[in-house]
Write a protein that holds these residues in place. Structure first.
Motif, PDB file in Angstrom:
ATOM      1  N   UNK A 163      43.222  50.310  38.627  1.00 20.91           N
ATOM      2  CA  UNK A 163      43.215  49.304  39.692  1.00 20.91           C
ATOM      3  C   UNK A 163      41.808  48.897  40.123  1.00 20.91           C
ATOM      4  N   UNK A 164      40.817  49.743  39.889  1.00 18.47           N
ATOM      5  CA  UNK A 164      39.446  49.436  40.303  1.00 18.47           C
ATOM      6  C   UNK A 164      38.667  48.667  39.250  1.00 18.47           C
ATOM      7  N   UNK A 165      39.338  48.232  38.193  1.00 16.43           N
ATOM      8  CA  UNK A 165      38.662  47.492  37.129  1.00 16.43           C
ATOM      9  C   UNK A 165      39.535  46.394  36.535  1.00 16.43           C
ATOM     10  N   UNK A 166      40.857  46.521  36.668  1.00 14.06           N
ATOM     11  CA  UNK A 166      41.780  45.598  35.999  1.00 14.06           C
ATOM     12  C   UNK A 166      41.704  44.177  36.545  1.00 14.06           C
ATOM     13  N   UNK A 167      41.547  44.037  37.855  1.00 12.34           N
ATOM     14  CA  UNK A 167      41.468  42.675  38.414  1.00 12.34           C
ATOM     15  C   UNK A 167      40.210  41.970  37.923  1.00 12.34           C
ATOM     16  N   UNK A 168      39.106  42.717  37.842  1.00 12.58           N
ATOM     17  CA  UNK A 168      37.888  42.120  37.303  1.00 12.58           C
ATOM     18  C   UNK A 168      38.076  41.666  35.876  1.00 12.58           C
ATOM     19  N   UNK A 169      38.771  42.472  35.090  1.00 14.28           N
ATOM     20  CA  UNK A 169      39.069  42.106  33.708  1.00 14.28           C
ATOM     21  C   UNK A 169      39.921  40.853  33.650  1.00 14.28           C
ATOM     22  N   UNK A 170      40.923  40.758  34.508  1.00 14.34           N
ATOM     23  CA  UNK A 170      41.791  39.584  34.535  1.00 14.34           C
ATOM     24  C   UNK A 170      41.019  38.331  34.915  1.00 14.34           C
ATOM     25  N   UNK A 171      40.093  38.473  35.857  1.00 13.86           N
ATOM     26  CA  UNK A 171      39.230  37.354  36.240  1.00 13.86           C
ATOM     27  C   UNK A 171      38.440  36.858  35.033  1.00 13.86           C
ATOM     28  N   UNK A 172      37.862  37.795  34.297  1.00 16.57           N
ATOM     29  CA  UNK A 172      37.068  37.430  33.117  1.00 16.57           C
ATOM     30  C   UNK A 172      37.915  36.730  32.063  1.00 16.57           C
ATOM     31  N   UNK A 173      39.131  37.195  31.878  1.00 16.81           N
ATOM     32  CA  UNK A 173      39.998  36.591  30.877  1.00 16.81           C
ATOM     33  C   UNK A 173      40.370  35.164  31.264  1.00 16.81           C
ATOM     34  N   UNK A 174      40.636  34.950  32.541  1.00 11.09           N
ATOM     35  CA  UNK A 174      40.933  33.597  33.011  1.00 11.09           C
ATOM     36  C   UNK A 174      39.725  32.687  32.819  1.00 11.09           C
ATOM     37  N   UNK A 175      38.536  33.217  33.123  1.00 15.45           N
ATOM     38  CA  UNK A 175      37.318  32.432  32.927  1.00 15.45           C
ATOM     39  C   UNK A 175      37.116  32.098  31.453  1.00 15.45           C
ATOM     40  N   UNK A 176      37.442  33.050  30.576  1.00 15.59           N
ATOM     41  CA  UNK A 176      37.291  32.821  29.140  1.00 15.59           C
ATOM     42  C   UNK A 176      38.239  31.725  28.656  1.00 15.59           C
ATOM     43  N   UNK A 236      31.856  41.169  42.665  1.00 14.89           N
ATOM     44  CA  UNK A 236      32.950  42.016  43.142  1.00 14.89           C
ATOM     45  C   UNK A 236      32.439  42.852  44.298  1.00 14.89           C
ATOM     46  N   UNK A 237      33.315  43.108  45.252  1.00 14.19           N
ATOM     47  CA  UNK A 237      32.945  43.880  46.432  1.00 14.19           C
ATOM     48  C   UNK A 237      33.974  44.973  46.680  1.00 14.19           C
ATOM     49  N   UNK A 238      33.481  46.128  47.059  1.00 15.24           N
ATOM     50  CA  UNK A 238      34.354  47.227  47.460  1.00 15.24           C
ATOM     51  C   UNK A 238      33.881  47.731  48.813  1.00 15.24           C
ATOM     52  N   UNK A 239      34.832  48.155  49.646  1.00 15.36           N
ATOM     53  CA  UNK A 239      34.479  48.662  50.961  1.00 15.36           C
ATOM     54  C   UNK A 239      35.520  49.619  51.488  1.00 15.36           C
ATOM     55  N   UNK A 272      28.545  44.997  47.242  1.00 13.89           N
ATOM     56  CA  UNK A 272      28.833  43.807  46.446  1.00 13.89           C
ATOM     57  C   UNK A 272      27.934  43.824  45.224  1.00 13.89           C
ATOM     58  N   UNK A 273      28.536  43.617  44.070  1.00 14.36           N
ATOM     59  CA  UNK A 273      27.793  43.708  42.807  1.00 14.36           C
ATOM     60  C   UNK A 273      27.893  42.385  42.071  1.00 14.36           C
ATOM     61  N   UNK A 274      26.751  41.874  41.657  1.00 15.24           N
ATOM     62  CA  UNK A 274      26.668  40.666  40.851  1.00 15.24           C
ATOM     63  C   UNK A 274      26.330  41.070  39.428  1.00 15.24           C
ATOM     64  N   UNK A 275      27.133  40.605  38.476  1.00 18.84           N
ATOM     65  CA  UNK A 275      26.934  40.950  37.069  1.00 18.84           C
ATOM     66  C   UNK A 275      27.341  39.774  36.203  1.00 18.84           C
ATOM     67  N   UNK A 276      27.127  39.905  34.904  1.00 17.97           N
ATOM     68  CA  UNK A 276      27.507  38.836  33.990  1.00 17.97           C
ATOM     69  C   UNK A 276      29.020  38.691  33.882  1.00 17.97           C
ATOM     70  N   UNK A 277      29.734  39.817  33.986  1.00 17.99           N
ATOM     71  CA  UNK A 277      31.190  39.775  33.894  1.00 17.99           C
ATOM     72  C   UNK A 277      31.793  40.528  35.065  1.00 17.99           C
ATOM     73  N   UNK A 278      33.008  40.160  35.440  1.00 15.81           N
ATOM     74  CA  UNK A 278      33.628  40.702  36.638  1.00 15.81           C
ATOM     75  C   UNK A 278      34.168  42.107  36.424  1.00 15.81           C
ATOM     76  N   UNK A 279      34.560  42.436  35.203  1.00 17.76           N
ATOM     77  CA  UNK A 279      35.017  43.791  34.938  1.00 17.76           C
ATOM     78  C   UNK A 279      33.909  44.797  35.238  1.00 17.76           C
ATOM     79  N   UNK A 280      32.702  44.487  34.814  1.00 19.45           N
ATOM     80  CA  UNK A 280      31.559  45.355  35.095  1.00 19.45           C
ATOM     81  C   UNK A 280      31.270  45.411  36.587  1.00 19.45           C
ATOM     82  N   UNK A 281      31.242  44.245  37.239  1.00 20.84           N
ATOM     83  CA  UNK A 281      30.964  44.195  38.677  1.00 20.84           C
ATOM     84  C   UNK A 281      32.003  44.977  39.462  1.00 20.84           C
TER      85      UNK A 281
END
Length: 333
Positions: A163-176, A236-239, A272-281
């Motif tokens: 759950x702490x990485x899957x949404x970022x992956x989904x974001x990247x796939x949609x962007x792709x 991506x941001x976590x708190x 909050x983390x800024x990266x090239x891809x959202x899965x990493x962030x």
């Protein structure tokens, strides 16, 4: 599921912008147990919502622990007939990479601890020093191995939570998908995880709001702490300040340290983390909430492509804000 704290404000853009604003298409709905908003400038005015939505649904079939027949759920059930799909493999490999780089602060095997503390996909369990010590025997990314396309667990009690990485992956796939359609101006947001490129309908960089870290639970009461201006990249941001509970006068935050087995206790309120891809962030934002500010900034400063924006509890003021040098260019007034 952790409560992500980015506020998407591109949908609040006022009318009366560029003449070709009508070419920007907006899609929104529910996926991965949260809401998504996607806006993009389609060269031919084509709406790709159906394809984007179908992709999110396929990701859930792979990575959702709330779906009892998903790939990850069948792994947790020790189903020997499960076949690992590309979605699971992509996420698992990235999770393993970031686990190594954060010395286990990010750990996809944290599921039993998250469940025990009442933040997972099962009912809360007993959480005393004895039970946590026992659970720790089943936690540790080094106890899971990918061999010849098969996932091998050291013990059947090990369970995974993406759950702490899957949404970022989904974001990247949609962007792709949008990139493959020739779209050069877009914003994809799922549950606060964001990937942007190009310009918003006003012809400017995308404006992303970071929440002020207060314990208010409603969207109406939320306040923006700072607006970030981003033309390309993923955020991506976590708190810990919203998803928590109190028991016997003690506050328990939803971020669990995989090494100690207990919710974290430190000054860092959000990362909050800024990266090239959202899965990493996405993964690093979670890891940083485990590590705290100083260790997190050390990682940011030694990893090209990573930038960080941190909000800490202050000594005299309610909040203290710190950020990496590269984040400065995104903090326009």
């Amino acid at each position: 599921m952790r409560y992500l704290i980015l506020v998407f404000i591109a949908f609040a853009i006022t009318v009366g912008c560029q003449q070709d604003k009508s070419k920007y298409i907006k899609n929104q709905g529910q996926a991965h147990g949260t809401f998504y908003h996607i806006i993009y400038k389609s060269p031919n005015g084509v709406d790709y919502h159906k394809q984007l939505r179908n992709t999110m649904q396929r990701i859930d079939k792979s990575l959702s622990t709330y779906d009892p027949v998903s790939v990850i759920s069948r792994i947790n059930q020790n189903d020997s007939s499960v076949v690992l799909d590309d979605h699971f493999l992509n996420v698992y490999r990235k999770a393993e990479e970031i686990a190594r780089e954060t010395h286990g602060a990010f750990d996809i095997t944290v599921a039993p601890l998250v469940n025990a503390w009442g933040f997972g996909y099962t009912e809360p369990q007993r959480t005393d020093s004895v039970s946590i010590s026992t659970i720790l025997n089943y936690v540790g990314y080094e106890k899971v191995h990918l061999r010849n396309g098969e996932l091998i667990k050291d013990t059947a009690a090990i369970q995974l939570d993406a759950s702490a990485i899957a949404k970022g992956y989904s974001v990247d796939l949609a962007a792709r998908i949008l990139e493959m359609k020739g779209i050069k101006n877009y914003m994809v947001e799922i549950g606060g995880e964001i990937h942007v490129k190009g310009q918003n309908p006003n012809g400017a960089a995308w404006r992303i709001g970071v929440d002020e870290p207060t314990e208010e639970q409603t969207l109406i009461d939320r306040k923006i702490q700072r607006i970030l201006h981003i033309s390309e990249g993923a955020l991506a941001t976590s708190g810990n300040y919203r998803q928590f509970y109190e028991k016997n006068g003690q506050k328990y935050a939803h971020t669990i340290n995989p090494k100690t087995g207990y919710p974290v206790q430190h000054r860092l309120l959000s990362a909050s983390v800024l990266a090239d891809d959202c899965m990493t962030a996405d993964a690093y934002a979670t890891a940083f909430m485990v590590l705290g500010y100083h260790a997190s900034m050390d990682i940011v400063e030694t990893h090209p492509g990573l930038e960080g924006y941190f909000i800490l509890s202050g000594d005299e003021e309610p909040f203290e804000v710190r950020y990496s040098e590269g984040m400065q260019s995104h903090l326009k007034d």
